[in-house]
Write an enzyme that holds these catalytic residues in place. Structure first.
Site, mmCIF file in Angstrom:
data_model
loop_
_atom_site.group_PDB
_atom_site.id
_atom_site.type_symbol
_atom_site.label_atom_id
_atom_site.label_comp_id
_atom_site.label_asym_id
_atom_site.label_seq_id
_atom_site.Cartn_x
_atom_site.Cartn_y
_atom_site.Cartn_z
ATOM 1 C CG ASN A 118 -1.871 -1.190 1.168
ATOM 2 O OD1 ASN A 118 -1.831 -2.059 2.021
ATOM 3 N ND2 ASN A 118 -2.694 -1.258 0.139
ATOM 4 N N GLY A 146 -7.946 -8.092 3.874
ATOM 5 C CA GLY A 146 -8.507 -8.553 2.610
ATOM 6 C C GLY A 146 -8.939 -7.423 1.700
ATOM 7 C CG ASP A 162 -3.146 2.036 8.533
ATOM 8 O OD1 ASP A 162 -2.722 2.935 9.275
ATOM 9 O OD2 ASP A 162 -3.401 2.218 7.334
#
Length: 369
Positions: free
Chosen positions: A209, A238, A264
């Protein structure tokens, strides 16, 4: 009290047939089980450790950078099985980051507090994610001074930055503080990534990411990280990462003890289904947190759910999944395991049922004869 779990996580493995002797909130001994104990959970393990926690319990560190916010966050995650967090302040004005540092110093040493993670503002604008592009700036002495103040106070510090945008001399000074410097929200290519690792960048923030995707002729930081021994965190909801991609990243690593789980997490974990960030209201929709631009705005997940996910959806052995939420993140911070056969046994432990869900105190009490 004697606990006889089906499986006990000890020294990196799940061991059957053990008895855990507990006095108060502390483990005093681990011995072979000779019969059923007072408690009989499916799994006995250390509490999870989370190195990327933006919020929880309805509060965000950026929105209210105070000691009470840090305590609320720690309590919310503890109720979900995470017994220690590295609170995370993301890209913001220097005054906000300094206030978060002041708060972290005040709660240093309190249960559940591991230090401070400063994620940004020294990021690549092209890989900003939900971070405010107007607040992004190159690494500077303002952040160095904040990190030095935290380190002088004895705190563990992680700093996420885009290494390709950092002045090499300033980056060297940051590494020299003893902070854990992590590559994230970066457009670095593979050569820049390897140069950063050589320069002391020793971690990678939420792999896949906010970084360039891997391609056949452009491996990028992503491939350079996977093929290295540099630890990385990964979000296992997911949504941020497909299970196949998670499996590929783990399978290609030269060492399996260099990848760990992070949540996160935002304010919605253990809190309401929405929160404000940079003046926008972020809602949980189909399990995802998305801002007005359509970017993922953190995650709505806790660490025990992450363990279940990598075990059930990515086929990771349960012992490795637990290590990814306990021993490995602690090693990244330079801390020892919470539970060791040597007798140096700490008190932060949790118990899970056969579905790998947390056994709450009231249910544990009902299992006692």
């Amino acid at each position: 009290m004697i606990v006889t779990p089906d499986l006990t996580y000890l020294d990196g493995a799940l061991e059957p047939g053990l008895a855990i002797h507990v006095e108060g909130d502390r483990i005093t001994a681990v011995t072979p089980a000779t019969g059923p104990g007072h408690l009989r959970p499916h799994v006995f393990m250390p509490g999870a450790q989370d190195l990327q926690v933006n919020g929880g319990g309805g509060v965000m560190l950026n929105s209210a950078p105070t000691p009470d916010t840090l305590r609320t966050m720690a309590a919310a995650h503890r109720a979900l099985g995470t017994t220690a967090i590295l609170p995370t302040v993301i890209t913001d004005r220097p005054a906000v980051i300094d206030a978060a540092a002041d708060a972290a110093i005040e709660v240093n040493g309190e249960p559940g507090q591991l230090g401070l993670h400063i994620e940004g503002p020294h990021l690549a604008p092209s890989r900003k994610g939900t971070h405010d592009v107007n607040l992004i700036r190159p690494l500077d002495r303002t952040t160095l001074a904040t990190v030095e103040r935290l380190r002088t106070a004895g705190l563990t510090v992680m700093v996420t930055l885009a290494p390709e945008r950092a002045d090499p001399a300033l980056l060297a000074e940051l590494v020299a503080t003893g902070a854990i410097v992590s590559a994230g929200h970066t457009a670095a290519d593979a050569d820049e990534a390897r140069a950063a690792f050589e320069a002391g960048v020793s971690n990678v923030t939420h792999l896949y990411n906010a970084m360039e995707p891997m391609a056949s002729r452009a491996p990028g930081l992503l491939a350079a990280t996977i093929l290295s021994e540099v630890p990385f965190g990964i979000i296992a909801d997911g949504i941020h990462v497909h299970w196949d991609m998670l499996r590929i990243a783990l399978a290609a690593r030269p060492r399996q003890d260099r990848a760990y789980l992070v949540s996160d997490a935002m304010a919605t974990v253990g809190g309401p289904d929405h929160f404000d960030l940079y003046g926008q209201t972020i809602h949980v929709r189909d399990g995802a947190l998305v801002n007005a631009e359509g970017s993922l705005a953190g995650a709505h997940i806790d660490m025990l759910t992450s363990i279940r996910n990598v075990h059930h959806h990515a086929g990771i052995p349960l012992s490795q999944a637990i290590a990814m939420a306990t021993d490995i993140p602690r090693a990244v911070l330079g801390l020892p395991p919470q539970v060791a056969a040597s007798g140096e046994i700490l008190s932060d432990y949790i118990m899970l049922d056969e579905g790998l869900a947390l056994l709450p105190p009231d249910q544990i009490n009902r299992t006692m004869p």
